[in-house]
Design an enzyme around this catalytic site. Structure first.
Site, mmCIF file in Angstrom:
data_model
loop_
_atom_site.group_PDB
_atom_site.id
_atom_site.type_symbol
_atom_site.label_atom_id
_atom_site.label_comp_id
_atom_site.label_asym_id
_atom_site.label_seq_id
_atom_site.Cartn_x
_atom_site.Cartn_y
_atom_site.Cartn_z
ATOM 1 N N GLY A 239 0.762 -1.237 0.000
ATOM 2 C CA GLY A 239 0.000 0.000 0.000
ATOM 3 C C GLY A 239 0.796 1.291 0.000
ATOM 4 O O GLY A 239 0.203 2.374 -0.081
ATOM 5 N N GLU A 273 4.742 -6.342 1.798
ATOM 6 C CA GLU A 273 4.185 -6.793 0.510
ATOM 7 C C GLU A 273 4.028 -5.621 -0.458
ATOM 8 O O GLU A 273 2.914 -5.318 -0.899
ATOM 9 C CB GLU A 273 2.807 -7.435 0.721
ATOM 10 C CG GLU A 273 2.808 -8.629 1.655
ATOM 11 C CD GLU A 273 1.395 -9.140 1.972
ATOM 12 O OE1 GLU A 273 1.285 -10.282 2.412
ATOM 13 O OE2 GLU A 273 0.416 -8.377 1.780
ATOM 14 N N PRO A 274 5.108 -4.948 -0.809
ATOM 15 C CA PRO A 274 4.967 -3.782 -1.685
ATOM 16 C C PRO A 274 4.697 -4.192 -3.134
ATOM 17 O O PRO A 274 5.186 -5.215 -3.603
ATOM 18 C CB PRO A 274 6.330 -3.098 -1.578
ATOM 19 C CG PRO A 274 7.281 -4.219 -1.290
ATOM 20 C CD PRO A 274 6.505 -5.223 -0.472
ATOM 21 N N ARG A 276 2.822 -1.481 -5.853
ATOM 22 C CA ARG A 276 2.791 -0.185 -6.531
ATOM 23 C C ARG A 276 4.029 0.686 -6.273
ATOM 24 O O ARG A 276 4.529 1.346 -7.180
ATOM 25 C CB ARG A 276 1.545 0.556 -6.038
ATOM 26 C CG ARG A 276 1.252 1.868 -6.676
ATOM 27 C CD ARG A 276 0.268 2.657 -5.790
ATOM 28 N NE ARG A 276 -0.922 1.907 -5.433
ATOM 29 C CZ ARG A 276 -2.029 1.836 -6.183
ATOM 30 N NH1 ARG A 276 -2.093 2.481 -7.322
ATOM 31 N NH2 ARG A 276 -3.071 1.129 -5.773
ATOM 32 N N TYR A 316 -11.327 3.845 -10.974
ATOM 33 C CA TYR A 316 -11.122 4.551 -9.699
ATOM 34 C C TYR A 316 -11.105 6.066 -9.852
ATOM 35 O O TYR A 316 -10.844 6.774 -8.882
ATOM 36 C CB TYR A 316 -9.755 4.205 -9.089
ATOM 37 C CG TYR A 316 -9.391 2.743 -8.984
ATOM 38 C CD1 TYR A 316 -10.167 1.853 -8.242
ATOM 39 C CD2 TYR A 316 -8.233 2.268 -9.580
ATOM 40 C CE1 TYR A 316 -9.792 0.531 -8.125
ATOM 41 C CE2 TYR A 316 -7.848 0.942 -9.458
ATOM 42 C CZ TYR A 316 -8.641 0.079 -8.736
ATOM 43 O OH TYR A 316 -8.266 -1.228 -8.616
ATOM 44 N N CYS A 355 -16.410 1.192 -26.923
ATOM 45 C CA CYS A 355 -17.782 1.706 -26.947
ATOM 46 C C CYS A 355 -18.351 1.852 -25.543
ATOM 47 O O CYS A 355 -19.259 1.112 -25.147
ATOM 48 C CB CYS A 355 -18.646 0.789 -27.786
ATOM 49 S SG CYS A 355 -17.917 0.495 -29.394
HETATM 50 C C1 PLP Z 1 -2.737 -5.661 -3.516
HETATM 51 C C2 PLP Z 1 -2.078 -6.178 -2.316
HETATM 52 C C3 PLP Z 1 -0.777 -5.754 -1.981
HETATM 53 C C4 PLP Z 1 -0.007 -4.732 -2.767
HETATM 54 O O1 PLP Z 1 -0.523 -3.446 -2.663
HETATM 55 P P1 PLP Z 1 0.279 -2.223 -3.285
HETATM 56 O O2 PLP Z 1 -0.570 -1.052 -3.073
HETATM 57 O O3 PLP Z 1 0.464 -2.498 -4.741
HETATM 58 O O4 PLP Z 1 1.580 -2.116 -2.563
HETATM 59 C C5 PLP Z 1 -0.186 -6.315 -0.873
HETATM 60 N N1 PLP Z 1 -0.824 -7.237 -0.108
HETATM 61 C C6 PLP Z 1 -2.076 -7.663 -0.413
HETATM 62 C C7 PLP Z 1 -2.717 -8.681 0.442
HETATM 63 C C8 PLP Z 1 -2.731 -7.145 -1.505
HETATM 64 O O5 PLP Z 1 -3.983 -7.560 -1.786
#
Ligand code: PLP
Length: 428
Positions: A239, A273-274, A276, A316, A355
């Site tokens: 995130g 868990e990066p 983005r 979004y 479309c």
């Molecule tokens: C989507 C997701 C992420 C990655 O999120 P980013 O915003 O891309 O860093 C990490 N962990 C889980 C469980 C996710 O669903």
């Protein structure tokens, strides 16, 4: 921060003019910078180094196997959310002990696949799911590890579709239910519950929601430890934001400065868990201008990319900086601000050919006058770009290219009409 820059009026990815790629591969095409991927991965690893975290790159954000290999070579593990992503992690040579599997809807087949692969951790999102995974582990005669995904009821102040840590979200279990969860399932042998998982949303533009979520979770963890449960691991999810506009997001060190002090000295293995924050700035989408037209008061730049290639603006309301790949004579490199206006420019909507009225890539932007044949760059498109593309209107998906210094190669060929029909017409 990225390695896309104008030199003498032409946009380069590292040492390659993007127009060369467009000429040889055609448009639309995604172009990724290896140096940018390495840079952002390295910044996160360095910022959190004190915790020696296990970094599990989120495959869903950009899942091309060549990108996964690059990250695996840097030491990354993988966060997967489906059996298909697990196959990608394997194809990239990923270490299975560094794979975590999240998702609210894991099927029995996917769970068996993950047990056979010997992944590191199941991130469990409900009571029924725990019982099912434990049952399948017993059936396979294996003991696996699990983390409970906790929903800390935090508002990460992001789009409602990408906010995942509030109580009413479908993800995880409420923090009040977590203790009961451990009391019920914390001593199961086939599925050892000894970790906690958080993922509160994305993109999150300040460290505060993490601090709030981690603080709440640590308090709960201490209560659990007090009851004799062993908690070895805390996975704080992904995130971290990316620069959709220059200077908009904190860097990895800023997040780390707030988060690391909460976690040091607690005897916890930390997982990140990066997605983005590693790849968003590492990719652009190149589109060719087909037509320019007026409709009432509005001016449209119609391009060969569409919502089928990049759905974020339609889904979004996301805003990507958009600019020609070639600057006008005397024009300086534009600041990457959505509100930036070209002197003598025209206010336009950049739209695709699907479309649907929601098929736009950018709205109300003042761009230099565009002409048929011009090349347009949609910046910060590496994350949730190609991976969300589809064949709606029977449009073949775009090609993907990876640049590394002066070298570049196609890492996914453009789809063909045969690909469009492949699953429907079987050769006999
Ligand atoms: C989507 C997701 C992420 C990655 O999120 P980013 O915003 O891309 O860093 C990490 N962990 C889980 C469980 C996710 O669903």
């Amino acid at each position: 921060m990225d390695y896309f820059a104008y030199r003498n009026g032409s946009l380069f990815c590292e040492d390659v003019p993007v127009a060369d790629i467009a000429t040889k591969v055609g448009t639309p095409v995604y172009v990724y910078s290896a140096a940018t991927l390495r840079h952002h991965y390295g910044r996160i690893a360095a910022a959190f180094a004190e915790l020696s975290p296990m970094i599990c790159y989120s495959i869903k954000s950009l899942s091309n196997v060549h990108v996964l290999r690059l990250l695996r070579e840097l030491g990354s593990g993988f966060d997967v959310v489906s059996g298909g992503e697990l196959v990608r992690a394997q194809a990239a040579g990923g270490e299975m002990s560094k794979v975590v599997f999240a998702g609210v809807a894991k099927t029995d087949a996917e769970i068996r696949q993950a047990i056979d692969a010997g992944i590191g951790l199941f991130n469990i999102e409900s009571e029924q799911e725990f019982e099912n995974v434990a049952r399948l582990c017993r059936q396979a005669g294996r003991s696996m590890r699990a983390a409970l995904r906790v929903n800390p009821d935090i508002d990460p102040k992001t789009h409602r579709y990408t906010s995942t840590g509030k109580k009413e979200s479908k993800f995880g279990v409420d923090i009040e239910r977590a203790e009961r969860f451990f009391q019920t399932y914390g001593r199961v042998e086939s599925l050892r519950l000894d970790a906690i998982h958080l993922h509160i949303g994305s993109p999150i533009y300040t460290a505060d929601p993490y601090v709030e979520a981690v603080t709440k979770t640590l308090a709960m963890m201490e209560r659990l430890r007090g009851q004799g449960f062993v908690i070895r691991t805390l996975d704080i999810g992904g995130g971290f934001a990316a620069d959709y506009e220059a200077g908009k997001s904190p860097d990895a060190a800023t997040y780390a400065a707030a988060i690391v002090p909460l976690l040091r000295g607690r005897g916890l293995e930390v997982i990140l868990e990066p997605g983005r924050s590693i790849n968003a700035n590492a990719g652009v989408l190149l589109a060719g201008v087909l037509y320019v037209k007026q409709g009432g008061e509005r001016n449209f730049v119609i391009v060969d990319a569409a919502m089928t290639d990049l759905i974020r603006p339609a889904l979004y309301g996301s805003e990507h900086f958009v600019w020609p790949a070639k600057l006008a004579a005397g024009e300086t490199s534009p600041p990457r601000q959505i509100s930036h206006e070209a002197p003598g420019g025209v206010k336009v909507d950049v739209v695709g050919g699907v479309c649907e009225s929601s098929d736009f890539l950018a709205k109300d932007r003042t761009l230099p006058p565009m002409q048929r044949g011009d090349l347009l760059t949609i910046f910060t498109a590496g994350a949730y770009g190609f991976v969300m593309s589809n064949q709606y209107n029977s449009r073949p998906r775009a090609a993907e290219v990876l640049v590394d210094g002066t070298a570049w190669r196609v890492i996914r060929r453009r789809e063909t009409y045969e690909d469009i029909l492949a699953a429907e017409i079987t050769k006999e």
